[in-house]
Design an enzyme around this catalytic site. Structure first.
Site, PDB file in Angstrom:
ATOM      1  N   THR A  18       0.846  -1.221   0.000  1.00  0.00           N
ATOM      2  CA  THR A  18       0.000   0.000   0.000  1.00  0.00           C
ATOM      3  C   THR A  18       0.869   1.254   0.000  1.00  0.00           C
ATOM      4  O   THR A  18       0.518   2.265  -0.601  1.00  0.00           O
ATOM      5  CB  THR A  18      -0.947   0.039   1.215  1.00  0.00           C
ATOM      6  OG1 THR A  18      -0.171  -0.118   2.412  1.00  0.00           O
ATOM      7  CG2 THR A  18      -1.989  -1.066   1.132  1.00  0.00           C
ATOM      8  N   HIS A 111      -0.147 -16.876  -4.775  1.00  0.00           N
ATOM      9  CA  HIS A 111      -1.346 -16.543  -5.563  1.00  0.00           C
ATOM     10  C   HIS A 111      -0.987 -16.145  -6.980  1.00  0.00           C
ATOM     11  O   HIS A 111      -1.751 -15.452  -7.650  1.00  0.00           O
ATOM     12  CB  HIS A 111      -2.140 -15.429  -4.869  1.00  0.00           C
ATOM     13  CG  HIS A 111      -2.716 -15.884  -3.559  1.00  0.00           C
ATOM     14  ND1 HIS A 111      -3.108 -15.008  -2.568  1.00  0.00           N
ATOM     15  CD2 HIS A 111      -2.925 -17.124  -3.068  1.00  0.00           C
ATOM     16  CE1 HIS A 111      -3.546 -15.692  -1.523  1.00  0.00           C
ATOM     17  NE2 HIS A 111      -3.442 -16.983  -1.804  1.00  0.00           N
TER      18      HIS A 111
HETATM   19  N1  APR Z   1       1.495  -1.375   6.903  1.00  0.00           N
HETATM   20  C1  APR Z   1       1.041  -2.437   7.639  1.00  0.00           C
HETATM   21  N2  APR Z   1      -0.157  -3.038   7.417  1.00  0.00           N
HETATM   22  C2  APR Z   1      -0.909  -2.548   6.423  1.00  0.00           C
HETATM   23  C3  APR Z   1      -0.509  -1.444   5.616  1.00  0.00           C
HETATM   24  C4  APR Z   1       0.750  -0.857   5.900  1.00  0.00           C
HETATM   25  N3  APR Z   1       1.220   0.188   5.198  1.00  0.00           N
HETATM   26  N4  APR Z   1      -1.495  -1.207   4.709  1.00  0.00           N
HETATM   27  C5  APR Z   1      -2.467  -2.119   4.937  1.00  0.00           C
HETATM   28  N5  APR Z   1      -2.124  -2.918   5.962  1.00  0.00           N
HETATM   29  C6  APR Z   1      -2.859  -4.072   6.493  1.00  0.00           C
HETATM   30  C7  APR Z   1      -4.349  -3.877   6.548  1.00  0.00           C
HETATM   31  O1  APR Z   1      -4.729  -3.382   7.819  1.00  0.00           O
HETATM   32  C8  APR Z   1      -4.881  -5.298   6.306  1.00  0.00           C
HETATM   33  O2  APR Z   1      -5.144  -5.974   7.534  1.00  0.00           O
HETATM   34  O3  APR Z   1      -2.635  -5.117   5.568  1.00  0.00           O
HETATM   35  C9  APR Z   1      -3.744  -6.006   5.582  1.00  0.00           C
HETATM   36  C10 APR Z   1      -4.089  -6.349   4.149  1.00  0.00           C
HETATM   37  O4  APR Z   1      -5.091  -7.335   4.197  1.00  0.00           O
HETATM   38  P1  APR Z   1      -5.881  -7.706   2.849  1.00  0.00           P
HETATM   39  O5  APR Z   1      -6.295  -6.457   2.156  1.00  0.00           O
HETATM   40  O6  APR Z   1      -6.893  -8.726   3.231  1.00  0.00           O
HETATM   41  O7  APR Z   1      -4.756  -8.359   1.932  1.00  0.00           O
HETATM   42  P2  APR Z   1      -4.187  -9.841   2.026  1.00  0.00           P
HETATM   43  O8  APR Z   1      -4.132 -10.310   3.437  1.00  0.00           O
HETATM   44  O9  APR Z   1      -2.921  -9.865   1.248  1.00  0.00           O
HETATM   45  O10 APR Z   1      -5.310 -10.696   1.229  1.00  0.00           O
HETATM   46  C11 APR Z   1      -5.023 -12.059   0.992  1.00  0.00           C
HETATM   47  O11 APR Z   1      -6.974 -12.169  -0.431  1.00  0.00           O
HETATM   48  O12 APR Z   1      -8.232 -11.215  -2.101  1.00  0.00           O
HETATM   49  C12 APR Z   1      -7.299 -12.196  -1.830  1.00  0.00           C
HETATM   50  O13 APR Z   1      -5.762 -13.091  -3.320  1.00  0.00           O
HETATM   51  C13 APR Z   1      -6.038 -11.934  -2.592  1.00  0.00           C
HETATM   52  O14 APR Z   1      -3.749 -12.319  -1.904  1.00  0.00           O
HETATM   53  C14 APR Z   1      -4.985 -11.733  -1.511  1.00  0.00           C
HETATM   54  C15 APR Z   1      -5.588 -12.449  -0.337  1.00  0.00           C
END
Ligand code: APR
Length: 245
Positions: A18, A111
């Site tokens: 992000t 993935h």
């Molecule tokens: N620093 C730390 N944590 C962060 C930051 C940051 N800068 N930005 C976002 N986050 C946290 C959010 O609070 C959230 O809990 O990262 C997490 C991202 O979670 P998701 O959006 O669910 O992403 P992810 O866990 O990678 O999803 C897993 O879901 O949709 C499928 O295939 C897709 O690989 C993905 C999988």
């Protein structure tokens, strides 16, 4: 934990990207708050679903084109340089760990990757870069064979890649330190990797802005942004390693 470990595994999710300008999936404003995921079977059988799929994929490619590795990716690459990265398991499809300099033989892309496009019928693979004009101009790009083109990622309902899943499970069960960065730990089987590590006796640390379902079994939970946290971890590690020499 990392300084004392011999086999460190880092496990990353969308939260590590992000700070590179790529939205994650489940934070407010994340991808799934704006689009409904297209299941793999829908993609194969329904033309409208394929159009919807490519709409959010084009947004991803637009974000990816402008994105660079951030401080967190660079810190994970430095862990490898310091000899403190056994394997890097990522759920991410953006390729930013490769761009940051981690070795491809240490990266396990659970993935898949957006960097490649493949035909769901004949399996032909092309660089997404080379197909970008078609991705931008065709609602549902097709292969020469007539099959549907799709990024080489794993959609919901699609079988997990066997080699990568086995490699991740083996790494999780044999590591002695497991560091989760930027994942909500809600999607399985990926989210079972930290659990396997902990149950196998490894130390478990979670860096994530929001709570996760595995916080209760982690040795350390740090609600900090990935860039700041990983930079601090590497700085501390280097000072300890210098002190030890
Ligand atoms: N620093 C730390 N944590 C962060 C930051 C940051 N800068 N930005 C976002 N986050 C946290 C959010 O609070 C959230 O809990 O990262 C997490 C991202 O979670 P998701 O959006 O669910 O992403 P992810 O866990 O990678 O999803 C897993 O879901 O949709 C499928 O295939 C897709 O690989 C993905 C999988």
């Amino acid at each position: 934990m990392i300084a004392d470990a011999q086999r460190v595994v880092v496990f990353t999710g969308a939260g590590i990207s992000t700070e590179s300008g790529i939205p994650d999936f489940r934070s407010p404003g994340g991808v799934w708050s704006r689009y409904k995921p297209v299941m793999y079977q829908e993609f194969l059988s329904d033309h409208e679903a394929r159009k919807r799929y490519w709409i959010y994929k084009r947004e991803f490619y637009d974000n990816m084109a402008a994105s660079k590795p951030n401080a967190a990716h660079r810190a994970v690459a430095e862990l490898e340089t310091l000899g403190k990265l056994w394997f890097l398991i990522t759920q991410n499809i953006d390729g930013l760990h490769q761009d940051a300099g981690n070795s491809t033989d240490k990266i396990i892309e659970l993935h898949g990757t957006n960097r490649w496009i493949e035909c769901v019928s004949c399996g032909a693979r092309s660089w997404a870069e080379d197909l970008m004009p078609r991705i931008r101009n065709e609602a549902v790009p097709q292969c020469e064979c007539g099959g549907w083109l799709k990024p080489a990622t794993i959609s919901f309902g699609q079988a997990m890649p066997v080699r990568e899943t086995n490699a991740a499970q083996q790494a999780a069960s044999a590591c002695d330190a497991f560091l989760v960065v930027g994942s909500s730990l809600q999607v399985h089987p990926a989210a079972s990797m930290p659990l396997i590590a902990k149950q196998s006796g490894a130390g478990l640390a979670i860096v994530n802005l929001e709570p996760t379902p595995l916080d209760r079994i982690a040795d350390t939970v740090w609600s900090e942004s990935a860039g700041a946290a990983l930079t601090a971890i590497v700085r501390e590690l280097k000072s300890r390693m210098a002190g030890a020499n």
